[in-house]
Each structure stands twice: as C-alpha cells, then as structure tokens.
Write a protein that holds these residues in place. Sequence first.
Motif, mmCIF file in Angstrom:
data_model
loop_
_atom_site.group_PDB
_atom_site.id
_atom_site.type_symbol
_atom_site.label_atom_id
_atom_site.label_comp_id
_atom_site.label_asym_id
_atom_site.label_seq_id
_atom_site.Cartn_x
_atom_site.Cartn_y
_atom_site.Cartn_z
ATOM 1 N N ASN A 52 0.833 -1.183 0.000
ATOM 2 C CA ASN A 52 0.000 0.000 0.000
ATOM 3 C C ASN A 52 0.871 1.236 0.000
ATOM 4 O O ASN A 52 2.096 1.138 0.012
ATOM 5 N N GLU A 53 0.233 2.385 0.043
ATOM 6 C CA GLU A 53 0.953 3.654 0.007
ATOM 7 C C GLU A 53 1.897 3.776 1.192
ATOM 8 O O GLU A 53 1.530 3.462 2.323
ATOM 9 N N ASN A 54 3.110 4.281 0.920
ATOM 10 C CA ASN A 54 4.078 4.448 2.002
ATOM 11 C C ASN A 54 4.498 5.909 2.172
ATOM 12 O O ASN A 54 5.509 6.185 2.802
ATOM 13 N N TRP A 114 4.710 5.086 -4.964
ATOM 14 C CA TRP A 114 4.264 5.251 -3.573
ATOM 15 C C TRP A 114 3.961 3.932 -2.884
ATOM 16 O O TRP A 114 3.356 3.911 -1.824
ATOM 17 N N GLN A 115 4.362 2.815 -3.472
ATOM 18 C CA GLN A 115 4.042 1.514 -2.887
ATOM 19 C C GLN A 115 5.118 1.044 -1.924
ATOM 20 O O GLN A 115 6.317 1.183 -2.197
#
Length: 138
Positions: A52-54, A114-115
Amino acid sequence: MPHHTQTFTIPTSGKSLVEFTSDVAQWLATTGVTTGLVTLFCRHTSASLTINENAAPAVKRDMLRWMEMVAPENAGYEHDDEGPDDMPAHLRATLTGASLSIPVVDGRMALGTWQGIYLAEHRSQPHRRQVVAHVMGD
C-alpha cells in the motif's frame, strides 16, 4: 534459473503496519537476479502482508481503523482461545492475505512510486513475525 531464499524476522509493537520494503530491496540486490519474481510469505495466521501507500502516514492509521470496524473485538466469536483479539486477527489476516508476488525488473522490485511492503500485525501484543522471501530469475 537461480533461486534464492531469505527469512525476515519483523518485530511488531502490537496492532500495526510495519514497512519492510527496504529490507527486501537490500536482500534482492545481493542475489544478482535482474529479471524474475519475488514471492513473500507470512508464516502466521494472525498477521499478514499487504502492499500500500508508504508516503502518507494517514493511510496506515485509516487502514488500521478500517480493520477494527470490519473485524471488531468482542463480537461474540466462538474462537477466543488466546483472548478477544484472537479471532479478529484471523479474520483480518484472511482479508489481507499471507503472500505477495512482485516482479523483478532491472534488478529491482517493480513497485509503484508510492508503494511499500507491509507486515500487518493484527494482535494487540508485540510479536516477532517471520516472512519468507523467495526470488527466482536470471
């Protein structure tokens, strides 16, 4: 086609999302694989894996809050052998899953900008979780 494995031990502090993308990337760099597939497998039934977004910390907070709503504690579960967070942890692990597959391109995981890769700890108490990594490729 070469195969490489590594076991990552990830300490948790209770319910949380612990990013370990850089650990996997560092290990992958040592394998010499430039094109292939990385598989990650969580060896637990009350923790799981997700990508997910980090970038935005609010994403992790919102995900944890959502999991609490979807699988709340003290909801009358029959299975409560290890306490009120036991069955909800199993349900949350089922929702997010035990394994991930990530393509390797030019020696790096083909993750989006952004993963990040996360271990999701679904129990209230701290644990030391194991994730087994396997890469195969050229």
